[in-house]
Design a protein around this motif. Structure first.
Motif, PDB file in Angstrom:
ATOM      1  N   SER A   1       0.826  -1.198   0.000  1.00 14.22           N
ATOM      2  CA  SER A   1       0.000   0.000   0.000  1.00 14.22           C
ATOM      3  C   SER A   1       0.865   1.255   0.000  1.00 14.22           C
ATOM      4  CB  SER A   1      -0.912   0.018   1.226  1.00 14.22           C
ATOM      5  OG  SER A   1      -1.772  -1.100   1.205  1.00 14.22           O
ATOM      6  N   GLN A   2       1.896   1.253   0.820  1.00 17.43           N
ATOM      7  CA  GLN A   2       2.814   2.395   0.866  1.00 17.43           C
ATOM      8  C   GLN A   2       3.517   2.577  -0.479  1.00 17.43           C
ATOM      9  OE1 GLN A   2       5.449   2.714   4.275  1.00 17.43           O
ATOM     10  NE2 GLN A   2       4.009   1.541   5.525  1.00 17.43           N
ATOM     11  N   GLU A   3       3.922   1.457  -1.081  1.00 17.60           N
ATOM     12  CA  GLU A   3       4.586   1.524  -2.380  1.00 17.60           C
ATOM     13  C   GLU A   3       3.643   2.077  -3.443  1.00 17.60           C
ATOM     14  OE1 GLU A   3       6.289  -2.281  -3.351  1.00 17.60           O
ATOM     15  OE2 GLU A   3       7.440  -2.316  -1.491  1.00 17.60           O
ATOM     16  N   ALA A   4       2.386   1.714  -3.375  1.00 21.22           N
ATOM     17  CA  ALA A   4       1.403   2.223  -4.344  1.00 21.22           C
ATOM     18  C   ALA A   4       1.234   3.736  -4.193  1.00 21.22           C
ATOM     19  CB  ALA A   4       0.066   1.516  -4.157  1.00 21.22           C
ATOM     20  N   VAL A   5       1.188   4.217  -2.970  1.00 20.01           N
ATOM     21  CA  VAL A   5       1.046   5.652  -2.731  1.00 20.01           C
ATOM     22  C   VAL A   5       2.277   6.387  -3.255  1.00 20.01           C
ATOM     23  CG1 VAL A   5       0.893   7.447  -0.947  1.00 20.01           C
ATOM     24  CG2 VAL A   5      -0.505   5.375  -0.757  1.00 20.01           C
TER      25      VAL A   5
ATOM     26  N   GLN B   1       5.320   9.531  -7.478  1.00 21.03           N
ATOM     27  CA  GLN B   1       6.409   9.541  -8.454  1.00 21.03           C
ATOM     28  C   GLN B   1       5.856   9.756  -9.870  1.00 21.03           C
ATOM     29  OE1 GLN B   1       8.108   5.747  -7.300  1.00 21.03           O
ATOM     30  NE2 GLN B   1       9.854   6.757  -6.292  1.00 21.03           N
ATOM     31  N   ALA B   2       4.742   9.118 -10.180  1.00 21.22           N
ATOM     32  CA  ALA B   2       4.111   9.301 -11.487  1.00 21.22           C
ATOM     33  C   ALA B   2       3.615  10.736 -11.648  1.00 21.22           C
ATOM     34  CB  ALA B   2       2.958   8.311 -11.659  1.00 21.22           C
ATOM     35  N   LEU B   3       3.088  11.301 -10.570  1.00 24.88           N
ATOM     36  CA  LEU B   3       2.621  12.681 -10.613  1.00 24.88           C
ATOM     37  C   LEU B   3       3.797  13.631 -10.831  1.00 24.88           C
ATOM     38  CD1 LEU B   3       0.051  14.406 -10.369  1.00 24.88           C
ATOM     39  CD2 LEU B   3       0.564  14.626  -7.926  1.00 24.88           C
ATOM     40  N   LEU B   4       4.917  13.342 -10.187  1.00 22.63           N
ATOM     41  CA  LEU B   4       6.116  14.153 -10.392  1.00 22.63           C
ATOM     42  C   LEU B   4       6.557  14.084 -11.846  1.00 22.63           C
ATOM     43  CD1 LEU B   4       8.495  15.891  -9.456  1.00 22.63           C
ATOM     44  CD2 LEU B   4       9.664  13.769  -8.778  1.00 22.63           C
ATOM     45  N   ALA B   5       6.554  12.904 -12.420  1.00 24.96           N
ATOM     46  CA  ALA B   5       6.945  12.749 -13.826  1.00 24.96           C
ATOM     47  C   ALA B   5       6.020  13.565 -14.733  1.00 24.96           C
ATOM     48  CB  ALA B   5       6.934  11.276 -14.224  1.00 24.96           C
ATOM     49  N   ARG B   6       4.732  13.528 -14.462  1.00 26.90           N
ATOM     50  CA  ARG B   6       3.778  14.301 -15.267  1.00 26.90           C
ATOM     51  C   ARG B   6       4.021  15.798 -15.077  1.00 26.90           C
ATOM     52  NH1 ARG B   6      -0.339  12.975 -18.173  1.00 26.90           N
ATOM     53  NH2 ARG B   6      -0.632  10.964 -17.184  1.00 26.90           N
TER      54      ARG B   6
ATOM     55  N   GLU C   1      -6.484  13.279  -8.055  1.00 25.25           N
ATOM     56  CA  GLU C   1      -7.659  12.714  -7.379  1.00 25.25           C
ATOM     57  C   GLU C   1      -7.415  11.257  -6.993  1.00 25.25           C
ATOM     58  OE1 GLU C   1     -10.841  13.415 -10.143  1.00 25.25           O
ATOM     59  OE2 GLU C   1     -10.912  15.558  -9.688  1.00 25.25           O
ATOM     60  N   HIS C   2      -6.789  10.496  -7.878  1.00 27.12           N
ATOM     61  CA  HIS C   2      -6.485   9.095  -7.589  1.00 27.12           C
ATOM     62  C   HIS C   2      -5.515   8.974  -6.408  1.00 27.12           C
ATOM     63  CE1 HIS C   2      -5.679   4.855  -8.199  1.00 27.12           C
ATOM     64  NE2 HIS C   2      -4.389   5.121  -8.274  1.00 27.12           N
ATOM     65  N   ILE C   3      -4.494   9.798  -6.401  1.00 32.94           N
ATOM     66  CA  ILE C   3      -3.517   9.764  -5.305  1.00 32.94           C
ATOM     67  C   ILE C   3      -4.167  10.170  -3.990  1.00 32.94           C
ATOM     68  CG2 ILE C   3      -1.413  10.833  -4.401  1.00 32.94           C
ATOM     69  CD1 ILE C   3      -0.448  11.003  -7.311  1.00 32.94           C
TER      70      ILE C   3
ATOM     71  N   LEU D   1       6.438  15.667  -3.015  1.00 35.27           N
ATOM     72  CA  LEU D   1       5.494  16.787  -3.007  1.00 35.27           C
ATOM     73  C   LEU D   1       6.202  18.124  -3.179  1.00 35.27           C
ATOM     74  CD1 LEU D   1       2.828  15.932  -0.287  1.00 35.27           C
ATOM     75  CD2 LEU D   1       2.420  16.494  -2.680  1.00 35.27           C
ATOM     76  N   GLU D   2       7.338  18.272  -2.546  1.00 33.99           N
ATOM     77  CA  GLU D   2       8.085  19.519  -2.665  1.00 33.99           C
ATOM     78  C   GLU D   2       8.497  19.759  -4.120  1.00 33.99           C
ATOM     79  OE1 GLU D   2      12.094  21.650  -0.915  1.00 33.99           O
ATOM     80  OE2 GLU D   2      11.168  20.033   0.222  1.00 33.99           O
ATOM     81  N   ARG D   3       8.974  18.735  -4.778  1.00 35.96           N
ATOM     82  CA  ARG D   3       9.377  18.865  -6.184  1.00 35.96           C
ATOM     83  C   ARG D   3       8.165  19.114  -7.085  1.00 35.96           C
ATOM     84  NH1 ARG D   3      13.044  13.862  -7.356  1.00 35.96           N
ATOM     85  NH2 ARG D   3      13.006  14.755  -9.442  1.00 35.96           N
ATOM     86  N   ILE D   4       7.064  18.429  -6.796  1.00 34.34           N
ATOM     87  CA  ILE D   4       5.835  18.641  -7.573  1.00 34.34           C
ATOM     88  C   ILE D   4       5.370  20.090  -7.437  1.00 34.34           C
ATOM     89  CG2 ILE D   4       3.363  18.076  -7.675  1.00 34.34           C
ATOM     90  CD1 ILE D   4       4.247  15.157  -6.847  1.00 34.34           C
TER      91      ILE D   4
END
Length: 130
Positions: free
Chosen positions: A8-12, A17-22, A50-52, A73-76
């Motif tokens: 679960s932690q890895e999924a979060v 990480q995917a959001l950062l890439a986007r 929303e998914h995150i 989050l800081e990088r995002i």
């Protein structure tokens, strides 16, 4: 597959990480002034957020995962801030273009017929357009 706390932690974290890439892709598009592609990415970005948020609400994170989440989050947020700066600059450019267009339209309305009359009079006297 069982939903272990580690999974679960890895999924979060994977979601962040995917959001950062986007957000990094969006920043590149903003720097390149590719506004239509940026708008396309933004719709997916909102869905991803929303998914995150749903994942985050369902699963608690350990200390290491919380620290990693904070870094991501800081990088995002840094990327988001720079994208917003580019968008504000573009908004200002568009505002200037609209203002110039309005002024030209108003001048055309005010002097359009008078300018045409001067042109016609010059033709009649053999001077033609200059």
């Amino acid at each position: 597959m069982t939903d272990t706390p580690e999974a679960s932690q890895e999924a979060v974290i994977a979601g962040y990480q995917a959001l950062l890439a986007r957000s990094e892709r969006m920043l590149v598009l903003a720097r390149e002034a590719d506004w239509s592609a940026l708008v396309d990415q933004e719709a997916d970005y909102v869905q991803q957020v929303e998914h995150i948020a749903e994942l985050d609400a369902r699963h608690s994170l350990g200390k290491a995962a919380q620290d990693r989440k904070a870094e991501l989050l800081e990088r995002i947020l840094e990327n988001d801030l720079e994208v917003r700066r580019h968008l504000m600059q573009r908004r200002d450019e568009l505002g200037e273009l609209i203002g110039t267009s309005r002024r030209q339209r108003d001048l055309q309305r005010a002097y359009g017929n008078a300018g045409a009359q001067v042109f016609k009079a010059a033709s009649r006297f053999g001077q033609g357009p200059m």
